[in-house]
Write a protein that holds these residues in place. Structure first.
Motif, PDB file in Angstrom:
ATOM      1  N   LEU A   5       0.838  -1.188   0.000  1.00 61.19           N
ATOM      2  CA  LEU A   5       0.000   0.000   0.000  1.00 61.19           C
ATOM      3  C   LEU A   5       0.879   1.246   0.000  1.00 61.19           C
ATOM      4  O   LEU A   5       1.769   1.380   0.832  1.00 61.19           O
ATOM      5  N   LYS A   6       0.609   2.140  -0.927  1.00 55.79           N
ATOM      6  CA  LYS A   6       1.372   3.379  -1.013  1.00 55.79           C
ATOM      7  C   LYS A   6       0.808   4.414  -0.049  1.00 55.79           C
ATOM      8  O   LYS A   6      -0.375   4.381   0.282  1.00 55.79           O
ATOM      9  N   ASN A   7       1.665   5.325   0.361  1.00 52.99           N
ATOM     10  CA  ASN A   7       1.207   6.423   1.215  1.00 52.99           C
ATOM     11  C   ASN A   7       0.246   7.322   0.453  1.00 52.99           C
ATOM     12  O   ASN A   7       0.395   7.541  -0.747  1.00 52.99           O
ATOM     13  N   HIS A  25      -4.253   3.779   2.884  1.00 53.28           N
ATOM     14  CA  HIS A  25      -5.623   3.405   2.528  1.00 53.28           C
ATOM     15  C   HIS A  25      -6.275   2.651   3.683  1.00 53.28           C
ATOM     16  O   HIS A  25      -5.725   1.690   4.199  1.00 53.28           O
ATOM     17  N   GLY A  26      -7.460   3.114   4.112  1.00 50.93           N
ATOM     18  CA  GLY A  26      -8.218   2.435   5.142  1.00 50.93           C
ATOM     19  C   GLY A  26      -7.683   2.567   6.554  1.00 50.93           C
ATOM     20  O   GLY A  26      -8.147   1.876   7.455  1.00 50.93           O
ATOM     21  N   ASN A  30     -12.862   7.102   8.176  1.00 46.71           N
ATOM     22  CA  ASN A  30     -13.113   8.196   7.241  1.00 46.71           C
ATOM     23  C   ASN A  30     -12.211   9.378   7.592  1.00 46.71           C
ATOM     24  O   ASN A  30     -11.476   9.347   8.581  1.00 46.71           O
ATOM     25  N   LEU A  31     -12.275  10.417   6.776  1.00 50.47           N
ATOM     26  CA  LEU A  31     -11.422  11.581   6.954  1.00 50.47           C
ATOM     27  C   LEU A  31     -11.697  12.299   8.271  1.00 50.47           C
ATOM     28  O   LEU A  31     -10.777  12.820   8.908  1.00 50.47           O
ATOM     29  N   GLN A  93     -17.870  11.875   5.372  1.00 53.20           N
ATOM     30  CA  GLN A  93     -18.377  11.179   4.192  1.00 53.20           C
ATOM     31  C   GLN A  93     -17.288  10.884   3.166  1.00 53.20           C
ATOM     32  O   GLN A  93     -17.571  10.417   2.062  1.00 53.20           O
ATOM     33  N   ILE A  94     -16.023  11.133   3.533  1.00 48.12           N
ATOM     34  CA  ILE A  94     -14.897  10.897   2.632  1.00 48.12           C
ATOM     35  C   ILE A  94     -14.028   9.795   3.230  1.00 48.12           C
ATOM     36  O   ILE A  94     -13.520   9.925   4.341  1.00 48.12           O
ATOM     37  N   TYR A  95     -13.867   8.711   2.496  1.00 50.72           N
ATOM     38  CA  TYR A  95     -13.070   7.585   2.966  1.00 50.72           C
ATOM     39  C   TYR A  95     -11.590   7.801   2.671  1.00 50.72           C
ATOM     40  O   TYR A  95     -11.232   8.535   1.745  1.00 50.72           O
ATOM     41  N   ILE A  96     -10.751   7.137   3.440  1.00 50.22           N
ATOM     42  CA  ILE A  96      -9.304   7.234   3.254  1.00 50.22           C
ATOM     43  C   ILE A  96      -8.912   6.269   2.135  1.00 50.22           C
ATOM     44  O   ILE A  96      -8.752   5.068   2.348  1.00 50.22           O
TER      45      ILE A  96
END
Length: 110
Positions: A5-7, A25-26, A30-31, A93-96
């Motif tokens: 997984l990349k930063n 990622h994940g 969420n943000l 409402q914004i996922y990582i």
């Protein structure tokens, strides 16, 4: 072999100060959770991420993919507060995801 997984790196602006954030990622649901924990924000995200209280309002630049789409309760909640522009979002409402990479996030005063 498992894919590495990349930063995901983006900039947060809080009270005029630019803060670089790097995550994966994940790493958070969420943000909103990321911002609340990393920046120690009080009274931020009071409804726990269901898109109803609007205490996690931000403006965005450079979101891509699914992160740029308003879904669920977000449009209605923002309209009740008089926010109709596409750049104003609820951070809950914004996922990582990689859709955040390179974005600029400004935390709005509540």
């Amino acid at each position: 072999m498992e894919k590495e997984l990349k930063n995901i790196t983006f900039t947060v602006i809080e009270n005029g100060t630019q803060i670089p954030i790097s995550t994966r990622h994940g790493s958070y649901p969420n943000l909103m959770y990321l911002l609340k924990e990393e920046l120690q924000l009080e009274s931020f995200g009071e409804c726990g991420g269901v898109g109803r209280c609007a205490t996690c309002v931000i403006t965005t630049k450079g979101l891509t993919g699914a992160a740029a789409i308003k879904e669920r309760n977000e449009p209605t909640t923002l309209e009740k507060l008089g926010h109709s522009d596409e750049a104003t979002r609820l951070s809950c409402q914004i996922y990582i995801t990689p859709d955040l990479d390179g974005a600029e996030i400004t935390i709005l005063e509540i």
